[in-house]
Design an enzyme around this catalytic site. Structure first.
Site, PDB file in Angstrom:
ATOM      1  N   ILE A  46       1.206  -1.007   0.168  1.00  0.00           N
ATOM      2  CA  ILE A  46       0.623   0.016   0.227  1.00  0.00           C
ATOM      3  C   ILE A  46      -0.113   1.101  -0.045  1.00  0.00           C
ATOM      4  O   ILE A  46       0.969   2.086  -0.941  1.00  0.00           O
ATOM      5  CB  ILE A  46      -1.365  -0.260   1.410  1.00  0.00           C
ATOM      6  CG1 ILE A  46      -1.513  -1.122   0.942  1.00  0.00           C
ATOM      7  CG2 ILE A  46      -1.711   1.198   1.144  1.00  0.00           C
ATOM      8  CD1 ILE A  46      -2.710  -1.253   2.409  1.00  0.00           C
ATOM      9  N   ASN A  58       3.337  14.894  -8.895  1.00  0.00           N
ATOM     10  CA  ASN A  58       4.676  16.073  -8.646  1.00  0.00           C
ATOM     11  C   ASN A  58       4.883  16.342  -7.630  1.00  0.00           C
ATOM     12  O   ASN A  58       5.083  18.031  -7.389  1.00  0.00           O
ATOM     13  CB  ASN A  58       3.652  17.567  -9.680  1.00  0.00           C
ATOM     14  CG  ASN A  58       4.777  17.862 -10.377  1.00  0.00           C
ATOM     15  OD1 ASN A  58       5.843  17.437 -10.676  1.00  0.00           O
ATOM     16  ND2 ASN A  58       4.434  19.094 -10.439  1.00  0.00           N
ATOM     17  N   ASN A 124       2.491   5.030   7.331  1.00  0.00           N
ATOM     18  CA  ASN A 124       1.982   3.469   7.023  1.00  0.00           C
ATOM     19  C   ASN A 124       2.400   2.118   7.092  1.00  0.00           C
ATOM     20  O   ASN A 124       2.113   0.800   7.518  1.00  0.00           O
ATOM     21  CB  ASN A 124       2.147   3.750   5.456  1.00  0.00           C
ATOM     22  CG  ASN A 124       0.996   2.478   4.970  1.00  0.00           C
ATOM     23  OD1 ASN A 124       0.436   1.906   4.554  1.00  0.00           O
ATOM     24  ND2 ASN A 124       2.841   1.894   4.142  1.00  0.00           N
ATOM     25  N   TYR A 206      -2.570  -7.935  16.383  1.00  0.00           N
ATOM     26  CA  TYR A 206      -2.702  -6.717  15.405  1.00  0.00           C
ATOM     27  C   TYR A 206      -3.689  -5.798  16.013  1.00  0.00           C
ATOM     28  O   TYR A 206      -4.031  -4.378  15.313  1.00  0.00           O
ATOM     29  CB  TYR A 206      -2.873  -7.466  14.414  1.00  0.00           C
ATOM     30  CG  TYR A 206      -3.292  -6.508  12.804  1.00  0.00           C
ATOM     31  CD1 TYR A 206      -2.261  -6.404  12.446  1.00  0.00           C
ATOM     32  CD2 TYR A 206      -4.840  -6.763  11.844  1.00  0.00           C
ATOM     33  CE1 TYR A 206      -2.220  -5.850  11.303  1.00  0.00           C
ATOM     34  CE2 TYR A 206      -4.174  -6.509  11.237  1.00  0.00           C
ATOM     35  CZ  TYR A 206      -3.476  -5.101  10.489  1.00  0.00           C
ATOM     36  OH  TYR A 206      -3.498  -4.470   9.469  1.00  0.00           O
ATOM     37  N   LYS A 210      -4.549  -1.586  15.522  1.00  0.00           N
ATOM     38  CA  LYS A 210      -4.467  -1.209  14.805  1.00  0.00           C
ATOM     39  C   LYS A 210      -5.670   0.426  15.888  1.00  0.00           C
ATOM     40  O   LYS A 210      -6.103   1.025  15.562  1.00  0.00           O
ATOM     41  CB  LYS A 210      -5.573  -2.255  14.004  1.00  0.00           C
ATOM     42  CG  LYS A 210      -4.762  -2.836  13.093  1.00  0.00           C
ATOM     43  CD  LYS A 210      -3.724  -1.600  11.997  1.00  0.00           C
ATOM     44  CE  LYS A 210      -3.197  -0.761  12.319  1.00  0.00           C
ATOM     45  NZ  LYS A 210      -1.645  -0.202  11.131  1.00  0.00           N
ATOM     46  N   VAL A 242      -6.465  -6.454   1.000  1.00  0.00           N
ATOM     47  CA  VAL A 242      -5.247  -5.359  -0.235  1.00  0.00           C
ATOM     48  C   VAL A 242      -4.254  -6.948  -0.226  1.00  0.00           C
ATOM     49  O   VAL A 242      -3.765  -7.687   1.406  1.00  0.00           O
ATOM     50  CB  VAL A 242      -4.926  -4.598   0.474  1.00  0.00           C
ATOM     51  CG1 VAL A 242      -4.033  -4.169  -0.683  1.00  0.00           C
ATOM     52  CG2 VAL A 242      -5.716  -3.184   1.151  1.00  0.00           C
ATOM     53  N   THR A 244      -1.023  -7.980  -0.381  1.00  0.00           N
ATOM     54  CA  THR A 244       0.022  -7.397  -0.239  1.00  0.00           C
ATOM     55  C   THR A 244       1.056  -8.715   0.843  1.00  0.00           C
ATOM     56  O   THR A 244       0.613  -9.846   0.683  1.00  0.00           O
ATOM     57  CB  THR A 244      -0.024  -6.846   0.891  1.00  0.00           C
ATOM     58  OG1 THR A 244      -0.499  -6.984   2.486  1.00  0.00           O
ATOM     59  CG2 THR A 244      -0.512  -5.129   0.216  1.00  0.00           C
ATOM     60  N   GLN A 246       1.761  -9.168   3.712  1.00  0.00           N
ATOM     61  CA  GLN A 246       0.651  -8.933   4.827  1.00  0.00           C
ATOM     62  C   GLN A 246       0.203 -10.352   4.533  1.00  0.00           C
ATOM     63  O   GLN A 246       0.056 -11.553   5.712  1.00  0.00           O
ATOM     64  CB  GLN A 246       0.530  -7.368   5.397  1.00  0.00           C
ATOM     65  CG  GLN A 246       1.731  -7.710   5.986  1.00  0.00           C
ATOM     66  CD  GLN A 246       0.709  -5.955   6.649  1.00  0.00           C
ATOM     67  OE1 GLN A 246      -0.209  -5.960   6.881  1.00  0.00           O
ATOM     68  NE2 GLN A 246       1.513  -5.278   7.342  1.00  0.00           N
TER      69      GLN A 246
END
Length: 335
Positions: A46, A58, A124, A206, A210, A242, A244, A246
């Site tokens: 992510i 930019n 993140n 976990y 969070k 997602v 990933t 993890q």
């Protein structure tokens, strides 16, 4: 029906994301010319999706903080290949393990000495659903990395963040939370080191960290944003399910067999890392409010009862200050 649609949009990718009440896409990210950002864990997953989007729009300078130099080099080469060498040259990679709070202080000092502004801070990086473990400081690794490490980083960068905001710029901080905060033990008190060091299992461990990410954003809003710094905003986000490292690899560490339900069976329904980056990009570039828990694409939610508790947030931050001062004398948690 709207709740069901939002739940699907928040957690899964593809066309399901279009069911959400508040829409936002990476293409909606505003131009970031002249702005400077920091992204922890910005070289994969992510975080890479966030970093790539900032660079595509930019941003003038982007500090990426992670632990693996090889992964960082691959990320930079990929960006150079797709966005150009000039864009890739705006990246400043810094090696740092967020469980090492003394090193975090040095990293923050080096950033502050290298730039006169900081518009975006994306907290993140994190330890996923893995077995309980303690750091060299004797602190649960999930809390030490996912929450406390980012509090130390934010605190050390706070003077620069405030300086940028006081010049009339809207400065935004985004904490990577998760709907997994609902898995935090109901008796969580955040009143002692023993409380956060309790072995409550991989999912709850976990989830507790969070929960801390959300509470920190709400605490910051009450004690910084609303007390004299209206241009300095902190929010927490949920990325969804997602694909990933993890969710594909790390999950097998605590659940060698059962983890396949997440790593394999759910894979076709997971979001890409770019889809997972959407709420973070919104929180870091566009939102005009602080203290929110933002779910995909850009919908503020209340979160669990624990996530709404000012008392629990106060306990968390008092404990955070105490643990940091005891384990790393000389490092101050400013907020």
């Amino acid at each position: 029906m709207e709740t069901i649609k939002n739940t699907l949009a928040q957690n899964f990718g593809g066309n399901l994301s279009k069911l959400g009440t508040n829409q936002f896409s990476l293409d909606d990210c505003p131009h970031l010319t002249g702005k400077v950002g920091v992204v922890t864990g910005g070289t994969r997953g992510i975080g890479y999706g966030v970093a790539y989007t900032f660079l595509k729009h930019n941003i003038s300078k982007l500090y990426l903080i992670s632990v693996n130099e090889e992964v960082a080099e691959r990320a930079k080469k990929s960006i150079a290949s797709e966005l150009g060498e000039e864009v890739a040259s705006r990246i400043r990679w810094i090696k740092c393990d967020l469980s090492d709070w003394n090193h975090i202080k040095s990293v923050a000092e080096s950033i502050a000495n290298d730039t006169d502004r900081l518009d975006i801070l994306v907290n993140n990086s994190g330890r996923g659903v893995m077995t309980p473990e303690r750091t060299s400081y004797g602190v649960d690794r999930h809390m030490a990395v996912n929450h406390i490490g980012h509090v130390v980083l934010t605190s050390q960068l706070l003077p620069l963040l405030k300086k940028t905001a006081e010049k009339g710029n809207v400065v935004r901080i985004s904490n990577q939370a998760s709907t997994s905060h609902n898995s935090a033990p109901e008796d969580t008190k955040f009143d002692s080191l023993d409380d956060i060091n309790r072995d409550v299992g991989a999912n709850a461990q976990y989830g507790r960290s969070k929960l801390a990410n959300i509470l920190y954003a709400r605490y910051f809003d009450r004690n910084v944003t609303q007390k004299g710094h209206p241009n300095l905003l902190m929010n927490a986000t949920h990325p969804g399910v997602v694909s990933t490292k993890q969710s594909k690899t790390d999950i097998h560490e605590p659940f060698p067999i059962a983890g396949y339900a997440v790593s394999t069976l759910l894979e076709p329904f997971k979001k890409s890392n770019f889809e997972g980056a959407i709420p973070t990009v919104f929180a870091a570039t566009t939102t005009t409010a602080g203290g929110q828990y933002i779910c995909p694409p850009a919908t503020p939610e209340k979160g669990s009862e624990l996530a709404q508790s000012d008392k629990l947030a106060d306990n968390l931050m008092e404990l955070t200050r105490k643990v940091v001062s005891e384990k790393t004398p000389g490092i101050e948690v400013a907020i």
